[in-house]
Scaffold this active site. Structure first.
Site, short mmCIF file in Angstrom:
data_model
loop_
_atom_site.label_atom_id
_atom_site.label_comp_id
_atom_site.label_asym_id
_atom_site.label_seq_id
_atom_site.Cartn_x
_atom_site.Cartn_y
_atom_site.Cartn_z
CG ASN A 198 -1.83 1.13 1.34
OD1 ASN A 198 -1.41 2.28 1.14
ND2 ASN A 198 -3.08 0.89 1.66
CG HIS A 247 0.64 6.30 4.85
ND1 HIS A 247 -0.24 7.31 5.18
CD2 HIS A 247 0.01 5.14 5.18
CE1 HIS A 247 -1.32 6.79 5.72
NE2 HIS A 247 -1.20 5.47 5.74
CG HIS A 303 -8.27 4.26 0.94
ND1 HIS A 303 -8.46 4.12 2.30
CD2 HIS A 303 -9.46 4.63 0.44
CE1 HIS A 303 -9.71 4.42 2.59
NE2 HIS A 303 -10.34 4.74 1.49
NE ARG A 353 -9.46 8.78 4.19
CZ ARG A 353 -9.82 7.99 5.20
NH1 ARG A 353 -9.18 6.87 5.44
NH2 ARG A 353 -10.81 8.34 5.99
NE ARG A 397 -7.56 11.62 5.57
CZ ARG A 397 -8.08 10.98 6.63
NH1 ARG A 397 -7.38 10.07 7.28
NH2 ARG A 397 -9.29 11.26 7.06
CD GLU A 414 -7.33 -0.11 0.98
OE1 GLU A 414 -7.63 0.87 1.68
OE2 GLU A 414 -6.41 -0.86 1.23
CB THR A 429 -9.65 1.82 7.08
OG1 THR A 429 -9.21 2.53 5.92
CG2 THR A 429 -11.02 1.22 6.81
CD GLU A 444 -7.30 -6.24 2.89
OE1 GLU A 444 -7.33 -6.19 1.64
OE2 GLU A 444 -6.63 -5.46 3.59
CG HIS A 456 -5.75 -1.62 9.22
ND1 HIS A 456 -5.25 -0.96 10.31
CD2 HIS A 456 -6.32 -0.68 8.45
CE1 HIS A 456 -5.54 0.33 10.21
NE2 HIS A 456 -6.18 0.53 9.08
N1 PXP Z 1 -6.05 -3.10 3.92
C1 PXP Z 1 -7.00 -2.14 3.97
C2 PXP Z 1 -8.37 -2.47 3.47
C3 PXP Z 1 -6.71 -0.84 4.45
O1 PXP Z 1 -7.68 0.09 4.50
C4 PXP Z 1 -5.39 -0.56 4.85
C5 PXP Z 1 -5.05 0.81 5.33
O2 PXP Z 1 -5.19 1.72 4.30
C6 PXP Z 1 -4.44 -1.58 4.76
C7 PXP Z 1 -4.79 -2.84 4.30
C8 PXP Z 1 -3.01 -1.35 5.12
O3 PXP Z 1 -2.90 -1.05 6.47
P1 PXP Z 1 -1.51 -0.51 7.02
O4 PXP Z 1 -1.20 0.74 6.29
O5 PXP Z 1 -1.77 -0.33 8.47
O6 PXP Z 1 -0.49 -1.60 6.74
#
Ligand code: PXP
Length: 255
Positions: free
Chosen positions: A12, A15, A48, A50, A54, A75, A106, A156, A199
């Site tokens: 992901n 960030h 994602h 959003r 952001r 996402e 999330t 998921e 997550h």
């Molecule tokens: N899976 C989903 C559905 C999420 O919303 C997120 C966070 O955006 C993640 C995985 C990844 O989580 P993390 O950034 O805490 O590893």
């Protein structure tokens, strides 16, 4: 014990965009991060979009789809606006997540039991477009059964509660959350769903959860981007891959 499928790593890159947006320029580029992650062994990229934009922006999604050459997992919240954008982007997969404007990340799973009437046509439209739908839910038996009834091919499992409890040193809560994940993965697999998880995962929790043979994919972001500051993103992806492989081998009784 079911024979475990290969466990994919989805990285992901949200960030990277958070950091870029802090100064309002073009760097660091989330697409460059995605390409670096793929070169180091990521099987796909998750981002994602959003509602408040952001971190990831519409143009990031377009560029990710055009440039990465590996599956893009889009996402998003289940809104008409996002449906329109995802159908135009045509990613490999869409992961439906709950979204509240004021949340930091999330925070909980999607309530597919409470929202099944609204979600059913939404999932059907994505299925019809050939986009693989995943529902981000807690490992709750009722939510899992409803996900299967809604004809989403993938769930998921939200691992945030388990990971947070471990980080906070709440051993009993962590164990209870872990058992819920173990049982939830079994139930979902038996219901014919492909099972993903994500997550809050780090090297240790990814290694632990990789042992569950029902899992086909982990989606990980925040921890890896933090690690990347110290050792680089390529090295972080390779270490995560190695942790997942160790966990999977242990789960199959080979280590
Ligand atoms: N899976 C989903 C559905 C999420 O919303 C997120 C966070 O955006 C993640 C995985 C990844 O989580 P993390 O950034 O805490 O590893």
């Amino acid at each position: 014990m079911p024979k475990a499928p290969p466990l994919r790593l989805g990285v992901n890159v949200d960030h990277v965009a958070t950091l870029r947006n802090a100064r309002g320029g073009a760097r660091p580029d989330p697409v460059r991060a995605a390409l670096t992650a793929i070169e180091a062994g990521a099987d796909g990229i998750t981002a994602h979009l959003r509602e408040d934009r952001r971190h990831i922006r519409d143009t990031d999604m377009e560029r990710l789809k055009a440039e990465i050459g590996k599956p893009l997992n889009f996402e998003m919240a289940a809104t008409e606006d996002m449906l329109r954008i995802s159908l135009a982007t045509r990613p490999h997969a869409v992961c439906l997540v709950p979204e509240r404007r004021e949340e930091l990340t999330t925070e909980g799973g999607l309530d597919v039991v409470g929202q099944h009437n609204a979600l059913a046509p939404f999932i059907a439209r994505l299925n019809d477009a050939g986009i693989r739908v995943s529902l981000f839910i807690s490992a709750d038996p009722q939510q899992i059964e409803m996900a299967a009834r809604l004809r989403a091919p993938v769930i998921e499992i939200h691992t945030g509660g388990w990971c947070d409890a471990l980080v906070d040193g709440h051993a009993a809560k962590a164990e209870a959350e872990w058992q819920r994940i173990v049982e939830g993965a079994k139930l979902a697999h038996a219901a014919g769903l492909e099972v993903h998880a994500g997550h809050g995962l780090d090297y240790q929790t990814a290694e632990t959860i990789a042992a569950l043979p029902e899992l086909a994919e982990l989606n990980i972001g925040y921890f890896m981007m933090g690690e990347a500051l110290f050792v680089g993103l390529g090295e972080t992806v390779r270490s995560m891959r190695a942790a997942m492989d160790r966990g999977r081998q242990r789960g199959q009784g080979k280590a």
